[in-house]
Structures are given as structure tokens and as C-alpha cells.
Design a protein around this motif. Structure first.
Motif, short mmCIF file in Angstrom:
data_model
loop_
_atom_site.label_atom_id
_atom_site.label_comp_id
_atom_site.label_asym_id
_atom_site.label_seq_id
_atom_site.Cartn_x
_atom_site.Cartn_y
_atom_site.Cartn_z
N SER A 80 -30.03 -7.03 14.34
CA SER A 80 -30.57 -8.08 15.20
C SER A 80 -29.44 -8.85 15.89
CB SER A 80 -31.41 -9.05 14.37
OG SER A 80 -30.66 -9.61 13.31
N TRP A 81 -29.67 -9.16 17.15
CA TRP A 81 -28.80 -9.96 18.01
C TRP A 81 -27.52 -9.26 18.45
CZ3 TRP A 81 -32.18 -13.28 19.25
CH2 TRP A 81 -32.96 -13.96 18.32
N GLU A 105 -37.02 -4.80 23.35
CA GLU A 105 -36.23 -5.96 23.00
C GLU A 105 -35.14 -5.63 21.99
OE1 GLU A 105 -37.03 -10.61 21.84
OE2 GLU A 105 -38.11 -9.10 20.68
N ASN A 106 -35.47 -4.79 21.00
CA ASN A 106 -34.45 -4.51 19.97
C ASN A 106 -33.70 -3.20 20.21
OD1 ASN A 106 -36.14 -2.47 18.99
ND2 ASN A 106 -36.75 -3.60 17.14
N ASN A 136 -29.31 -4.59 20.97
CA ASN A 136 -30.43 -5.31 20.36
C ASN A 136 -30.33 -6.79 20.73
OD1 ASN A 136 -32.40 -6.48 18.75
ND2 ASN A 136 -31.81 -5.38 16.89
N LYS A 137 -31.24 -7.25 21.54
CA LYS A 137 -31.24 -8.65 21.98
C LYS A 137 -32.20 -9.51 21.18
CE LYS A 137 -28.47 -7.92 25.52
NZ LYS A 137 -27.10 -8.50 25.57
N GLY A 138 -32.88 -8.93 20.18
CA GLY A 138 -33.93 -9.65 19.48
C GLY A 138 -33.59 -10.02 18.05
N PRO A 139 -34.55 -10.65 17.34
CA PRO A 139 -34.32 -11.16 15.99
C PRO A 139 -34.58 -10.15 14.87
CG PRO A 139 -36.46 -11.87 16.76
CD PRO A 139 -35.84 -11.10 17.90
N SER A 140 -35.00 -8.93 15.21
CA SER A 140 -35.32 -7.96 14.16
C SER A 140 -34.41 -6.75 14.22
CB SER A 140 -36.78 -7.50 14.29
OG SER A 140 -37.02 -6.92 15.56
N ASP A 141 -34.01 -6.25 13.05
CA ASP A 141 -33.19 -5.05 12.99
C ASP A 141 -33.98 -3.85 13.52
OD1 ASP A 141 -31.21 -6.52 11.86
OD2 ASP A 141 -31.37 -5.65 9.85
#
Length: 267
Positions: free
Chosen positions: A93-94, A136-137, A206-211
């Protein structure tokens, strides 16, 4: 399965839905959380990979799956195939880095020395979603029908995980983009993507909060002997490329590396 094979042959990929249960994939993630991390994403404490997981814990069940085995047997025309490796890539994530546009067959001398680019039909990549894969990820992206294109040229590079890779060069990517449809392979937990070793593919950061974890499983039609000398030469070249490339960066660091960002002091 005949419809699947026809679609796979025409497009260079296919997605099987709901192959593995959510509870099974949760068990895989739990096993990883208690396993030794072999590689971390550079400059972080986030795992990137756990090494070869063939025959390790619940991962040993993956290669026994009837859908995967039926597909491989239909693809290769017999049961003389094997699974030489199974990795899990974690696009954390991120910060999970992007993956360049490439073809697996570019590196055949490393993963199947003795085979050549002309043997691309002897391989298939099997990609299992352990987590949900979204735009998103950084879900995998494939160019449909890109396996039909010849004269797609690679170039050497170092990726975000500081490894040697071969990406499709810019001119070739223009040909791919102009002639093929870009597919975002969004998948739910337990879905399986299969694609040829000539299919051009890559993924975004990965721009999102989840792996976004995925099993990367290779299957090979076992019709040629492995040539260890080819492997040694290919590995030597790839290691040398990394060392020489990083040394060039080090050589440029002489106190003025960022001088262009501070023109006031230079004037």
C-alpha cells in the motif's frame, strides 16, 4: 475449456473467476505473515517477496488445482509439464512500485536456459490474486493480442526494486499501443489470470491503502533440457549490468549532483 483456449489463443490472456476461495487466500496471507521475508521494497520495511514458495505450507495446494492443471494440459497437449517456480509479489500500500512494460520471454535464458524466444508457446504465466486487484492498487495491465506482434524490442534497465529488467523500448511500445487494446486486469480474491510469455504487460504504482499480493506461478512444457552454462552467462550479464549502472550513478556524485536545483548560488 475449448472456448477458453480459443480466447487465450486470440487475445494472449484469459481470466478465470473464483478459482480459489477467499478463506484459502486468507490462509496464504496468514502463512506469509509468519514467513521469512527474502526481499523488502527498497528503503522501506514493507515486504516485496518471500522467495520460492513451491511446496511451502498451503502454497503446495496451488499447483494441485484442477482448473490450472486442466488448462496447462490442454495448452501443452499432454501432461508433460511442470511448475519450476512460485513467487509472491507484494505491491505494498502507498509505495508498491510500478512494473515496466515487458514480455516474460525476454528473460528466457534465466528462467529456462536452453529454451529460446522461439519456444514461447512452451510457457504460460499463472497469476493468482491473493488480495483484490484494482486500478487504484496497481492491478496488472495487459495488451490484448500483443503476443501476435513480432519485432518488439527490449532494452536493459534497473527497476524500482534495484533488479535488472528488460522493458519494451519506447518505439516498440508505440506499435503495441497503436495495434492492441489495453486491458486493466482487475480481479477479486481467488481469481486467476493466465497469459502468454509474449503478451506485453506491466502495472502502475500502488496509490491506495491496501496491499496487492499476487502469486506468480510459471508453467513449462518439459521438452528441452536445462542448460546451466546459458544460465551462468545470463546471470553474469545481468549482475554486471546492475553493478556498472549503479557505479555510473556513484561516479556522478561529486558534490554538484544537485547543482542545477540551486542556480542562485551558482550565479
Amino acid at each position: 475449456m475449448k472456448k477458453v483456449m480459443k480466447s487465450y489463443s486470440e487475445k494472449g490472456y484469459h481470466i478465470f473467476r473464483d478459482v480459489f476461495s477467499e478463506s484459502f487466500c486468507e490462509g496464504l496471507s496468514e502463512y506469509l505473515s509468519n514467513s521469512e521475508v527474502k526481499r523488502y521494497i527498497p528503503y522501506s520495511k514493507s515486504p516485496w517477496g518471500w522467495g520460492n514458495l513451491l511446496d511451502k505450507g498451503p502454497f503446495s495446494e496451488v499447483t494441485k488445482n484442477s482448473t490450472i492443471n486442466s488448462f496447462c494440459e490442454e495448452l501443452f497437449g499432454d501432461s508433460n509439464f511442470l511448475f519450476p517456480n512460485m513467487m509472491v509479489n507484494n505491491k505494498a500500500s502507498w509505495i508498491g512500485p510500478d512494473v515496466e512494460w515487458h514480455r516474460e520471454i525476454f528473460n528466457v535464458e534465466t528462467y529456462a536456459p536452453g529454451y529460446t524466444i522461439d519456444d514461447w508457446k512452451s510457457f504460460v504465466n499463472i497469476y493468482v490474486a491473493i488480495d483484490k486487484h484494482t486500478k487504484e492498487n496497481g492491478c496488472l495491465m495487459v495488451y490484448s493480442k500483443s503476443h501476435e506482434l513480432d519485432d518488439i524490442l527490449p532494452e536493459d534497465m534497473i527497476d524500482g526494486n534495484l533488479g535488472h529488467k528488460r522493458r519494451v523500448n519506447s518505439d516498440s511500445m508505440r506499435i503495441v499501443h497503436d495495434n492492441c487494446d489495453l486491458i486493466h486486469a482487475e480481479m477479486n480474491v481467488g481469481d486467476v489470470l493466465v497469459f502468454t510469455h509474449k503478451t506485453v504487460h506491466g502495472s502502475n504504482t500502488n496509490k491506495g491503502p491496501s496491499d496487492r499480493k499476487a502469486i506468480v506461478l510459471g508453467a513449462r512444457h518439459d521438452i528441452k533440457p536445462i542448460d546451466e552454462e546459458v544460465y551462468k552467462q545470463a546471470t553474469k550479464y545481468r549482475e554486471s549490468f546492475i553493478k556498472q549502472s549503479l557505479q555510473k550513478v556513484i561516479n556522478k556524485i561529486d558534490g554538484a549532483f544537485y547543482s542545477d536545483f540551486n542556480q542562485d548560488k551558482n550565479d
